[in-house]
Motif scaffolding. Structure first.
Motif, short mmCIF file in Angstrom:
data_model
loop_
_atom_site.label_atom_id
_atom_site.label_comp_id
_atom_site.label_asym_id
_atom_site.label_seq_id
_atom_site.Cartn_x
_atom_site.Cartn_y
_atom_site.Cartn_z
N MET A 1 39.07 51.63 46.61
CA MET A 1 40.12 50.60 46.60
C MET A 1 41.04 50.79 45.39
O MET A 1 42.27 50.70 45.50
N LEU A 2 40.43 51.08 44.24
CA LEU A 2 41.24 51.24 43.02
C LEU A 2 42.13 52.48 43.12
O LEU A 2 43.28 52.47 42.69
N ALA A 3 41.59 53.54 43.74
CA ALA A 3 42.39 54.76 43.92
C ALA A 3 43.54 54.50 44.88
O ALA A 3 44.67 54.94 44.64
N MET A 4 43.26 53.75 45.95
CA MET A 4 44.28 53.44 46.95
C MET A 4 45.43 52.63 46.33
O MET A 4 46.59 52.81 46.67
N ALA A 5 45.07 51.72 45.42
CA ALA A 5 46.10 50.88 44.77
C ALA A 5 46.75 51.62 43.59
O ALA A 5 47.61 51.05 42.93
N ARG A 6 46.32 52.86 43.35
CA ARG A 6 46.84 53.68 42.26
C ARG A 6 46.82 52.91 40.93
O ARG A 6 47.80 52.86 40.19
N VAL A 7 45.68 52.29 40.64
CA VAL A 7 45.53 51.50 39.42
C VAL A 7 45.57 52.42 38.20
O VAL A 7 45.00 53.51 38.21
N GLY A 8 46.27 52.01 37.18
CA GLY A 8 46.36 52.79 35.94
C GLY A 8 46.35 51.89 34.73
O GLY A 8 46.22 50.67 34.85
N PRO A 9 46.50 52.49 33.54
CA PRO A 9 46.39 51.72 32.30
C PRO A 9 47.48 50.65 32.14
O PRO A 9 47.28 49.67 31.44
N GLU A 10 48.63 50.83 32.81
CA GLU A 10 49.73 49.86 32.65
C GLU A 10 49.55 48.62 33.53
O GLU A 10 50.31 47.66 33.40
N ASP A 11 48.59 48.67 34.45
CA ASP A 11 48.48 47.58 35.42
C ASP A 11 47.74 46.36 34.87
O ASP A 11 47.03 46.44 33.87
N VAL A 12 47.93 45.27 35.58
CA VAL A 12 47.11 44.07 35.36
C VAL A 12 46.54 43.74 36.74
O VAL A 12 47.27 43.42 37.67
N ILE A 13 45.21 43.88 36.86
CA ILE A 13 44.60 43.70 38.18
C ILE A 13 43.94 42.32 38.27
O ILE A 13 43.24 41.91 37.34
N TYR A 14 44.20 41.63 39.37
CA TYR A 14 43.57 40.34 39.66
C TYR A 14 42.63 40.54 40.83
O TYR A 14 43.04 41.06 41.86
N ASP A 15 41.36 40.12 40.68
CA ASP A 15 40.47 40.09 41.83
C ASP A 15 40.34 38.63 42.26
O ASP A 15 39.80 37.80 41.51
N LEU A 16 40.85 38.32 43.43
CA LEU A 16 40.90 36.93 43.90
C LEU A 16 39.63 36.63 44.70
O LEU A 16 39.55 36.95 45.88
N GLY A 17 38.67 36.05 44.03
CA GLY A 17 37.32 35.87 44.55
C GLY A 17 36.52 37.06 44.01
O GLY A 17 36.22 38.00 44.74
N CYS A 18 36.22 37.00 42.68
CA CYS A 18 35.79 38.24 41.99
C CYS A 18 34.29 38.50 42.09
O CYS A 18 33.84 39.57 41.69
N GLY A 19 33.49 37.52 42.60
CA GLY A 19 32.05 37.76 42.72
C GLY A 19 31.45 38.09 41.37
O GLY A 19 31.59 37.32 40.40
#
Ligand SMILES: C[S@@+](CC[C@H](N)C(=O)[O-])C[C@H]1O[C@@H](n2cnc3c(N)ncnc32)[C@H](O)[C@@H]1O
Length: 311
Positions: free
Chosen positions: A48-66
């Protein structure tokens, strides 16, 4: 006698503990959402993280983070800042402990909150593992609050008629939570938040500075356009990727075909970029700056005039 007293005391303490635990459990259970905790397999988190091309500049929100694994993994791997939201306070505390264990507590924060009441304007990536109807309910909020170019990635569920920019099955994995003999593959979806470029755009073009008008109707990331030309109106191809826009026109008169490719970045009611004209013999480029008549902007989902939120 002493034995009896000790036994009664132990029974009383046990009953007291049970009552206390049950009440606490009931209070907290009342805070669980419409979808219960089931963790995304670590392999799927990575995909999932690769698909969203997450990198150091991002701010990621997990909505319902478990248990916090999605934002914790992003922080560990890329130093990404992350926020986990869960309605269940026990999971928020578990996520906080997991972040400390993973030594990323300076990068990630976890909050007990309802994801529908959470401001998403800071998120450049949103991760979801919810239910189909919750994704649909969340859709207008994602489109309204996240900036164009931000990504949404969802485990298992799509967004109805907002087609994903990328969709595939994960590589196979064994689900340790629900043992079975078949390896599982999870559907994964990724969307790029489109800029809202719907409405009427005008610019001047050519030596005589003639005014061109482009009308764009847009549903999610799909646009359709009609441009005014000396020969009348003609349909044009409109492609929208985040806040980048490409408009391709083709005018035919006599034996000639004149193609123009407009490419630009949309920011509010202005598009700035370049245009490239090709009439078969020569190709020439010039700057392109278009402005939109503000009240012509429509809602991306409903095709009604939009209640815009400036960022
Ligand atoms: C299927 S789990 C996914 C956990 C995690 N995102 C993952 O992929 O491993 C869904 C989570 O959403 C939480 N949740 C459900 N409804 C919620 C709501 N309205 N607001 C915040 N969290 C919610 C649940 O408590 C649960 O932890």
């Amino acid at each position: 006698m002493i034995r009896k007293i000790v036994f009664s005391a132990v029974v009383l303490v046990a009953i007291g503990f049970l009552v206390y635990w049950q009440q606490g459990g009931q209070n907290e259970a009342a805070k669980t959402g419409e979808v219960h905790f089931a963790p995304t397999h670590q392999k799927v988190v990575d995909e999932m993280l690769a698909m969203a091309r997450v990198g150091p500049e991002d701010v990621i929100y997990d909505l319902g983070c478990g248990d916090g694994r999605i934002v914790i993994t992003a922080a560990q791997r890329w130093g990404t800042r992350g926020v986990g939201i869960d309605i269940d306070p026990r999971l928020v505390r578990l996520s906080q402990r997991n972040a400390v264990r993973a030594k990323v507590e300076n990068l990630v924060s976890f909050y007990e909150a309802d994801l529908f009441a959470t401001d998403l304007s800071e998120a450049t990536v949103a991760a979801l593992y919810l239910l189909p109807e919750l994704n649909l309910r969340l859709r207008p909020k994602l489109l309204r609050e996240m900036r164009p170019g931000s990504r949404v990635v969802s485990h298992s569920w799509d967004m109805g008629d907002w087609t994903a920019d990328e969709a595939r099955l994960s590589t196979p994995y064994w689900n340790e939570w629900v043992p079975g003999d078949e390896p599982k593959r999870s559907p994964l979806f990724m969307w790029v938040i489109p800029a809202n470029v719907s409405g009427v755009w005008r610019w001047s073009e050519g030596k005589d500075g003639g005014i061109k008008e482009l009308r764009i109707s847009q549903r999610f990331q799909k646009g359709q356009g009609v441009i005014s030309a000396p020969t009348g109106e003609m349909p044009v191809l409109v492609e929208i990727t985040g806040n980048r826009l490409r408009v391709t026109t083709q005018e035919k008169n006599a034996a000639k075909t004149r193609k123009t490719l407009y490419e630009g970045t949309a920011e509010g009611d202005v598009i700035e970029g370049t245009a490239m004209v090709n009439n078969g013999a020569i190709e020439e480029g010039f700057p392109w700056r278009a402005s939109r008549t503000p009240h012509t902007r429509m809602d991306l989902e409903n095709k009604t005039p939009s209640q815009r939120k400036e960022k």
